[in-house]
Design a protein around this motif. Sequence first.
Motif: not given
Length: 591
Positions: A157-160, A74-75, A125-132
């Motif tokens: 898909l849910v994570a965009g 993520g970082d 966990d997927f979303k926590a990446l794609t919002c960074r």
Amino acid sequence: MIDLKTVFADGEAPNSGDSLASGRALARDCSVGDSAFLSEYGVASEIDYKQKARAEGRFTHHAQIGWRDPAKTGDAWAAIHAATEKSGGAVDRYGICLDWSMGYPKASRGAMGRGTGLILEGPEDFKALTCRAPVAPHFGDFTIGLPAALENTQCALVAGATAIGNLGQYFTFRMPGWPEDRETTAATVSALALCAAQPVPILIHSNLDDGFAAQFTDLACAFGAVLLERYIVEDLIGGVIGHCYGHTFSDPLSRFAFQRALAEGRDDIPGTMVYGNTTAYREAVPEAENYGALAAYLSVDIAAQRAMASGHAITPIPVTEADRIPDVDEVIEAQLFALSLQRRRGAPMPLLETTAADAMKEELIAGGHRFFEAVMEGLAASGLNTRDPEALLLALRRIGAKRLEELFGPGEEDDALPRGRRPLVEAPPVAELRALAQETITCLSDEDRQLLRDSDLAVVVGSTDVHEFGKLLSEQTLSELGIVSMDAGIHAEPDDLADMVAANRLSAIVLGTYNGVALDYADALVGAMAKAGVSVPIFIGGKLNQIAEGSNTSLPRPVAAELAARGLTPCARMEDMLAGLAAVVRERTSS
Ligand code: B12
């Protein structure tokens, strides 16, 4: 020519009805979620973004990221974006290196071993990446095509994510300890149908080098594989597919020509990315040497995009990739290098003369179509319903690249050549491995070369995973010396290797391994040999490392010494195996 009873020895050919229906039904509840990328650029999907870039005369940049530690990943997502933006450029998309164990359905994952990559537990966990940071997420590997296809696709898909793959892996990747392929195929078809039923276009990704393409000797067959996959995804399922090429394309002319073949007639559908020619990187050499390789392929890719935009994002791979998994600052350095190179390269015309590339492109397209049509006719003649995507996918996967090329390749027949055909455009790795094998045996002393040539050695050669160049090089080298080698294939199971040794009284096992599982595999093999009551030397080469259980550093540790302690012969070079085989012959003659 194809006997369907053999291909489907375990029952009838499958039927897609249920898988298509369940995937489409799921689309009612599961749709593309928000991501920093989609909201920042106000686009519905990455296809829209790439089309805009194409209209502006701009091409996109891809970085491959993913470390075992999700927080580190993520970082890095934020840091690489920030660093490239600061230098006046941008990384447009991230390919996420999921760990191969992500290919198992979540319920089975814990018990099945794991590799070196990133493990994401669920949608959060997927979303926590794609919002960074506003970079398009490309969940390319270990999503579509493997047993967990449907659940991983939903999370992506849910994570965009609007680029999801990797259909290429469906054809070649075997999850260790997971022999079934019917449910995997059904899950793959459902995942494809789920994507096709989304209100926004989802680019199904397929990396040709991960699929059959890297196993064909003829690049025209690789283009034929593109046509087969387009037919399945677009004509039969109603989705959209974009292809990635590049890992193994080290010859500039065919690299350039293949891009033009892919771009032809695809103004509305971009490719995903052109991958770095990573086979050109050498291990343990000064970094400057690998920068030469990086500049060589990026120059071709930048020129190719400027001469004919195909939407493929260019991919600068860190020069340390041959030694180990690159770290975050190395990914940034490679991106900055590409941005600088791109700024300094002007428009390609009139510097570039494309006549030879265009002639090769025409040959690839014509040969690819001949291959596609021959495969379809051959399968239809065998009684297969070629309008059914699930039946077609499973039949192709079970028949395999080698047999498909032998039966349907467009090249003229020639028994003296691999696959019994003269390639229209020889795949670059074939020529490279042939030259390397010839060079290897010149390193032997005259005495050892003769000793091996006169011996009656017979060995079995296999690979623990999809990486097969070490295995092919071993086979070529052994064949140059007249040593018989039996083929245990890629994803060779330890029990099968031991059984082959027992049944054929073989003298040694020759094994390539690259996926960071060398030690676990060696333990399983030693156990299988004890069970089969055989004891022969095992020569093992490739990437002799293993990710430590419970490690969060993502970096695998070298295990050559531990392999040696278990009685195997670790080989840093082919020559180590040849020296070991010569010792086997000497021992036999002296006893
Ligand atoms: C080509 C390649 C691929 C191709 C393989 C195509 C194919 N059909 O083989 C593709 C694109 C499919 C691929 C996929 C992946 N790859 Co890959 N791949 C490579 C790459 C670039 C080259 C390896 C290679 O084949 N070299 C050619 C051989 C001939 O040369 P060599 O390896 O230097 O071998 C020499 C010696 O070691 C020795 N030797 C080699 N094998 C053997 C065997 C024997 C018996 C003997 C005696 C000697 C010997 O002889 C050779 C000549 O001196 C390496 C990076 C690199 N540059 O090394 C990554 C690499 C091996 N891949 C890696 C990974 C992680 C993957 C993926 C898991 C990535 C992902 N997340 O999807 C997937 C695997 C998916 C799967 N299905 O398992 C990692 C492995 C990490 C680790 N263990 O440390 C590497 C090191 C890249 C990296 N740094 O992260 N890959």
